[in-house]
Design a protein around this motif. Structure first.
Motif, short mmCIF file in Angstrom:
data_model
loop_
_atom_site.label_atom_id
_atom_site.label_comp_id
_atom_site.label_asym_id
_atom_site.label_seq_id
_atom_site.Cartn_x
_atom_site.Cartn_y
_atom_site.Cartn_z
N ARG A 31 0.83 -1.20 0.00
CA ARG A 31 0.00 0.00 0.00
C ARG A 31 0.87 1.26 0.00
NH1 ARG A 31 -3.17 -2.99 3.90
NH2 ARG A 31 -2.31 -1.72 5.60
N TRP A 32 1.94 1.24 0.79
CA TRP A 32 2.83 2.40 0.84
C TRP A 32 3.46 2.66 -0.53
CZ3 TRP A 32 7.90 3.51 -0.23
CH2 TRP A 32 8.38 4.72 0.25
N ALA A 33 3.95 1.60 -1.16
CA ALA A 33 4.59 1.76 -2.47
C ALA A 33 3.61 2.30 -3.51
CB ALA A 33 5.16 0.41 -2.93
N MET A 34 2.40 1.81 -3.48
CA MET A 34 1.40 2.28 -4.45
C MET A 34 1.05 3.75 -4.22
SD MET A 34 -1.03 -1.12 -4.66
CE MET A 34 -2.13 -0.41 -5.88
N HIS A 36 3.01 6.01 -3.21
CA HIS A 36 4.13 6.87 -3.59
C HIS A 36 4.65 6.58 -5.00
CE1 HIS A 36 4.56 8.81 0.32
NE2 HIS A 36 4.29 7.63 0.86
N GLY A 37 3.94 5.77 -5.76
CA GLY A 37 4.34 5.51 -7.13
C GLY A 37 5.60 4.69 -7.27
N VAL A 38 5.88 3.85 -6.27
CA VAL A 38 7.06 2.99 -6.29
C VAL A 38 6.67 1.63 -6.86
CG1 VAL A 38 8.80 1.84 -4.87
CG2 VAL A 38 8.09 4.18 -4.33
N ASP A 39 7.49 1.09 -7.75
CA ASP A 39 7.19 -0.20 -8.36
C ASP A 39 7.20 -1.30 -7.31
OD1 ASP A 39 6.95 -1.92 -10.91
OD2 ASP A 39 8.65 -2.82 -9.85
N VAL A 40 6.05 -1.91 -7.10
CA VAL A 40 5.88 -2.87 -6.01
C VAL A 40 6.77 -4.09 -6.18
CG1 VAL A 40 4.25 -4.42 -4.86
CG2 VAL A 40 3.53 -2.10 -5.51
N ALA A 41 6.83 -4.64 -7.39
CA ALA A 41 7.56 -5.89 -7.62
C ALA A 41 9.04 -5.76 -7.31
CB ALA A 41 7.35 -6.36 -9.05
N THR A 42 9.63 -4.65 -7.67
CA THR A 42 11.07 -4.48 -7.40
C THR A 42 11.33 -3.97 -6.00
OG1 THR A 42 10.98 -2.26 -8.38
CG2 THR A 42 11.63 -4.07 -9.82
N THR A 55 14.57 1.94 4.81
CA THR A 55 13.91 1.50 3.58
C THR A 55 13.33 2.70 2.83
OG1 THR A 55 13.36 -0.68 4.45
CG2 THR A 55 12.01 0.13 2.65
N ILE A 56 12.66 3.57 3.56
CA ILE A 56 12.03 4.74 2.95
C ILE A 56 13.08 5.74 2.46
CG2 ILE A 56 10.54 6.73 3.40
CD1 ILE A 56 9.06 4.84 5.43
N ALA A 57 14.09 5.99 3.27
CA ALA A 57 15.13 6.95 2.89
C ALA A 57 15.85 6.53 1.61
CB ALA A 57 16.11 7.13 4.04
N ARG A 58 16.01 5.23 1.41
CA ARG A 58 16.70 4.73 0.22
C ARG A 58 15.97 5.07 -1.08
NH1 ARG A 58 17.69 -0.39 2.80
NH2 ARG A 58 15.96 -1.19 1.57
N GLN A 59 14.67 5.35 -0.98
CA GLN A 59 13.90 5.64 -2.19
C GLN A 59 14.14 7.06 -2.72
OE1 GLN A 59 12.44 2.85 -3.35
NE2 GLN A 59 13.31 2.04 -1.45
N HIS A 60 14.68 7.93 -1.88
CA HIS A 60 14.99 9.31 -2.28
C HIS A 60 13.78 9.99 -2.94
CE1 HIS A 60 19.18 8.48 -1.35
NE2 HIS A 60 19.15 7.43 -2.15
#
Length: 215
Positions: A31-34, A36-42, A55-60
């Protein structure tokens, strides 16, 4: 690691090592990834074994407050423990250990760790190191070094039980021996450390000096 090697203490990661919380964690992180538009599978394979804030900080992600987001993730994870269960044989194995010679070292915050342990029936040890106890999470070895210090042993006298790459690296860097628990692995793991599927059939011998050896 010699088969007859003995240890002063055992240090256990929690998620994926003593209990299986993958279903709950992946529900919440999906749900978090969706959002924020982050690709869930990867993204999902990267969440295991590390602190939520890391984990969150790594997404920049621009405009995203990693601290606030990680606190929200923790609240959701505390509320959702459906499907959280012990790794087979974990409870019996822990009960067979001297109570002052093992610790839990987890990337989860204390409140979440206790909630999941309660759901899985895992007892609280005298020593726990959680996300709040270190400024740098796994693979930084500070967490395992701190657990050894609190148990009044050296990391070299410890055996670390881990399942995730970040935790394995943390145990290695601390100077401890490592065993890799594969109960929650979907794919074969490439490691030079001894592997155990779970704790069923695992026994411990404690000698007169208080050293523990896995049989």
């Amino acid at each position: 690691m010699p088969a007859n090697h003995s240890y002063r203490a055992f240090l256990f990661d929690m998620d994926g090592t003593l209990l299986n919380s993958i279903a709950a964690a992946e529900r919440i992180w999906t749900r978090w990834a969706m959002r924020h538009g982050v690709d869930v599978a990867t993204f999902l394979p990267t969440i295991h074994g590390v602190r939520a804030i890391d984990t969150i900080a790594r997404q920049h992600l621009p405009g995203v407050d990693a601290q606030a987001e990680s606190e929200q993730i923790t609240r959701e994870e505390i509320e959702d423990v459906e499907g959280v269960v012990q790794v087979p044989g974990a409870l019996a194995f822990l009960k067979s250990l001297p109570p002052t010679q093992w610790a839990i070292v987890t990337s989860a915050p204390m409140a979440l760790a206790l909630r999941r342990m309660e759901a899985a029936g895992i007892p609280r040890p005298g020593v726990m190191v959680t996300a709040e106890d270190v400024s740098d999470g796994k693979p930084n070895p500070a967490c395992y070094r701190l657990a050894a210090e609190r148990l009044q042993v050296t990391p070299q006298e410890c055996l670390v039980f881990e399942d995730a790459d970040a935790g394995i690296k943390a145990g290695e860097a601390a100077g401890a021996d490592v065993r890799v628990v594969t109960a929650t692995h979907m794919h074969p793991v490439d490691t030079h450390h001894p592997l155990i599927k779970d704790y069923r059939g695992l026994a411990v011998e404690v000698n007169e000096a208080g050293l523990m050896r896995i049989l």
